[in-house]
Design a protein around this motif. Sequence first.
Motif, PDB file in Angstrom:
ATOM      1  N   GLN A 111       0.881  -1.095  -0.052  1.00  9.16           N
ATOM      2  CA  GLN A 111      -0.088  -0.056   0.190  1.00  9.16           C
ATOM      3  C   GLN A 111       0.894   1.297   0.016  1.00  9.16           C
ATOM      4  N   VAL A 112       0.230   2.366  -0.419  1.00 11.51           N
ATOM      5  CA  VAL A 112       1.035   3.573  -0.167  1.00 11.51           C
ATOM      6  C   VAL A 112       0.484   4.260   0.708  1.00 11.51           C
ATOM      7  N   ALA A 113       1.356   4.702   1.912  1.00  3.11           N
ATOM      8  CA  ALA A 113       0.804   5.829   2.836  1.00  3.11           C
ATOM      9  C   ALA A 113       1.192   7.169   2.770  1.00  3.11           C
ATOM     10  N   ILE A 114       0.195   7.817   2.249  1.00  2.00           N
ATOM     11  CA  ILE A 114       0.489   9.234   2.311  1.00  2.00           C
ATOM     12  C   ILE A 114       0.268   9.936   3.636  1.00  2.00           C
ATOM     13  N   PHE A 157      -0.545  13.246  -8.770  1.00  2.00           N
ATOM     14  CA  PHE A 157      -0.340  12.605  -7.762  1.00  2.00           C
ATOM     15  C   PHE A 157      -1.114  10.834  -8.037  1.00  2.00           C
ATOM     16  N   ALA A 158      -2.478  11.025  -8.008  1.00  2.00           N
ATOM     17  CA  ALA A 158      -3.019   9.670  -7.747  1.00  2.00           C
ATOM     18  C   ALA A 158      -2.675   9.006  -9.272  1.00  2.00           C
ATOM     19  N   SER A 159      -2.518   9.517 -10.276  1.00  5.93           N
ATOM     20  CA  SER A 159      -2.345   8.984 -11.450  1.00  5.93           C
ATOM     21  C   SER A 159      -1.022   8.376 -11.409  1.00  5.93           C
ATOM     22  N   LYS A 160      -0.071   8.728 -10.691  1.00  7.39           N
ATOM     23  CA  LYS A 160       1.180   8.185 -10.654  1.00  7.39           C
ATOM     24  C   LYS A 160       1.279   7.048  -9.906  1.00  7.39           C
ATOM     25  N   LEU A 161       0.262   7.039  -8.778  1.00  9.39           N
ATOM     26  CA  LEU A 161       0.099   5.764  -8.100  1.00  9.39           C
ATOM     27  C   LEU A 161      -0.698   4.448  -8.448  1.00  9.39           C
ATOM     28  N   ARG A 162      -1.622   4.935  -9.347  1.00 14.79           N
ATOM     29  CA  ARG A 162      -2.650   4.132  -9.883  1.00 14.79           C
ATOM     30  C   ARG A 162      -2.177   2.622 -10.332  1.00 14.79           C
ATOM     31  N   PRO A 163      -0.923   2.778 -11.061  1.00 15.01           N
ATOM     32  CA  PRO A 163      -0.370   1.574 -11.705  1.00 15.01           C
ATOM     33  C   PRO A 163       0.245   0.727 -10.742  1.00 15.01           C
ATOM     34  N   LEU A 164       0.595   1.321  -9.279  1.00 19.20           N
ATOM     35  CA  LEU A 164       1.599   0.646  -8.760  1.00 19.20           C
ATOM     36  C   LEU A 164       1.106  -0.077  -7.503  1.00 19.20           C
ATOM     37  N   VAL A 165      -0.369   0.412  -6.961  1.00 16.38           N
ATOM     38  CA  VAL A 165      -0.882  -0.187  -5.561  1.00 16.38           C
ATOM     39  C   VAL A 165      -2.514  -0.205  -5.909  1.00 16.38           C
ATOM     40  N   GLN A 166      -3.112  -1.062  -5.115  1.00 13.75           N
ATOM     41  CA  GLN A 166      -4.552  -1.121  -5.082  1.00 13.75           C
ATOM     42  C   GLN A 166      -5.181  -0.651  -3.719  1.00 13.75           C
ATOM     43  N   ARG A 167      -4.242  -0.158  -3.165  1.00 13.90           N
ATOM     44  CA  ARG A 167      -4.589   0.462  -1.621  1.00 13.90           C
ATOM     45  C   ARG A 167      -3.899   1.689  -1.308  1.00 13.90           C
ATOM     46  N   VAL A 168      -4.576   2.525  -0.874  1.00 14.32           N
ATOM     47  CA  VAL A 168      -4.117   3.967  -0.536  1.00 14.32           C
ATOM     48  C   VAL A 168      -4.342   4.324   0.840  1.00 14.32           C
ATOM     49  N   CYS A 169      -3.597   4.682   1.716  1.00 10.21           N
ATOM     50  CA  CYS A 169      -3.985   5.282   3.099  1.00 10.21           C
ATOM     51  C   CYS A 169      -3.375   6.627   3.355  1.00 10.21           C
ATOM     52  N   ILE A 170      -4.280   7.508   3.823  1.00 12.61           N
ATOM     53  CA  ILE A 170      -4.264   8.744   3.882  1.00 12.61           C
ATOM     54  C   ILE A 170      -4.230   9.150   5.392  1.00 12.61           C
ATOM     55  N   TYR A 206      -8.242   4.493   2.132  1.00 15.67           N
ATOM     56  CA  TYR A 206      -8.473   4.379   3.602  1.00 15.67           C
ATOM     57  C   TYR A 206      -7.953   5.542   4.380  1.00 15.67           C
ATOM     58  N   ILE A 207      -8.557   5.999   5.379  1.00 15.61           N
ATOM     59  CA  ILE A 207      -8.387   7.158   6.197  1.00 15.61           C
ATOM     60  C   ILE A 207      -7.515   6.926   7.535  1.00 15.61           C
ATOM     61  N   SER A 208      -6.640   7.413   7.834  1.00 13.96           N
ATOM     62  CA  SER A 208      -5.847   7.467   8.957  1.00 13.96           C
ATOM     63  C   SER A 208      -5.528   6.036   9.645  1.00 13.96           C
ATOM     64  N   GLN A 209      -6.130   5.868  10.921  1.00 20.57           N
ATOM     65  CA  GLN A 209      -6.126   4.403  11.476  1.00 20.57           C
ATOM     66  C   GLN A 209      -6.502   3.297  10.788  1.00 20.57           C
ATOM     67  N   ALA A 210      -7.653   3.567  10.119  1.00 18.30           N
ATOM     68  CA  ALA A 210      -8.076   2.258   9.315  1.00 18.30           C
ATOM     69  C   ALA A 210      -7.128   1.788   8.221  1.00 18.30           C
ATOM     70  N   GLY A 211      -6.260   2.624   7.822  1.00 21.24           N
ATOM     71  CA  GLY A 211      -5.382   2.101   6.508  1.00 21.24           C
ATOM     72  C   GLY A 211      -4.225   1.313   7.149  1.00 21.24           C
ATOM     73  N   PHE A 212      -4.058   1.507   8.296  1.00 18.78           N
ATOM     74  CA  PHE A 212      -2.842   0.719   9.111  1.00 18.78           C
ATOM     75  C   PHE A 212      -3.006  -0.467   9.694  1.00 18.78           C
ATOM     76  N   GLU A 213      -4.617  -0.754   9.938  1.00 17.18           N
ATOM     77  CA  GLU A 213      -5.026  -1.864  10.644  1.00 17.18           C
ATOM     78  C   GLU A 213      -4.485  -3.137  10.029  1.00 17.18           C
ATOM     79  N   PRO A 214      -4.430  -4.185  10.854  1.00 18.30           N
ATOM     80  CA  PRO A 214      -3.979  -5.480  10.308  1.00 18.30           C
ATOM     81  C   PRO A 214      -4.925  -6.124   9.201  1.00 18.30           C
TER      82      PRO A 214
END
Length: 272
Positions: free
Chosen positions: A184-187, A197-210, A264-272
């Motif tokens: 995942q990418v963690a912004i 920014f988003a179009s650069k990340l799109r080919p690389l991951v299916q999960r983004v945490c902000i 995913y926003i904040s804590q939810a993006g880092f959950e197991p």
Amino acid sequence: MTTQVAYKLPKTLLNKGTGFLNGYTHTLNPYTGCTFGCSYCYVRQMPVSLFRKEDWGSWVDVKKEASGILAKELQRARKKGNITIFMSSSTDPYQPVEAQEQITRSLLETMLMYPPDFVLLQTRSPLVTRDIDVLQKLGERVRVSMTVETDQDDIRKHFTPSAPPIAGRLHALKQLRDAGIPTQVAIAPVLPSSEQFASKLRPLVQRVCIDDYFMGDGSQGKRTRRLGMEQRYQEIGLEHWYAPDAYKTIVERMQNCFEEHEIYISQAGFEP
């Protein structure tokens, strides 16, 4: 800046997951200190940093014999139930010293022998690709979370001059993707970035945490405010990015390229 490297024999490695990371049974830090020394790092405001006379970013303690200690702790923890590990909460497991010391790699190899249910590797370093062979063996038990706070390297240099360039991190994500490693990418934290920014990340991951300073530093932004972050934004005339609702701009831009379930926003993006 000269790095002061010391070698310490820890009594324990696994710590109980608490606060922001209470979704994990444990946190695991292969090192104490972090030579990336990011300006906004909340660890600067924690006792591990405040009680040291050296500047944060100038020193690192290497935890000796870590793999043997972890092996014993994993066996004990397994008897109590599930094991989920956040690695790492107050250091980068792939900071420069890891290239030589290989503490993080030794811990991952130990996890192959005594597998946790899940481990999240939080880093901003392309060095993580060195361990693709071990990560592949961990399979779905691992997720690499690569910090990419911005797509603009001049912004990166202003806030985190000692951290790896953005292009290197994006290339590392491509290597991890090609190797089949869950990523995942963690912004996190949100730094000023471009509309591309988003179009650069799109080919690389299916999960983004902000995440940002206000949600993610454990004190509604007070820790990072004490670090003078607002002034750093003012220095480059982008103070409007230092606001509790600035992250929404990133969310909107990501929604143009990613599905809702991929963001995913904040804590939810880092959950197991």
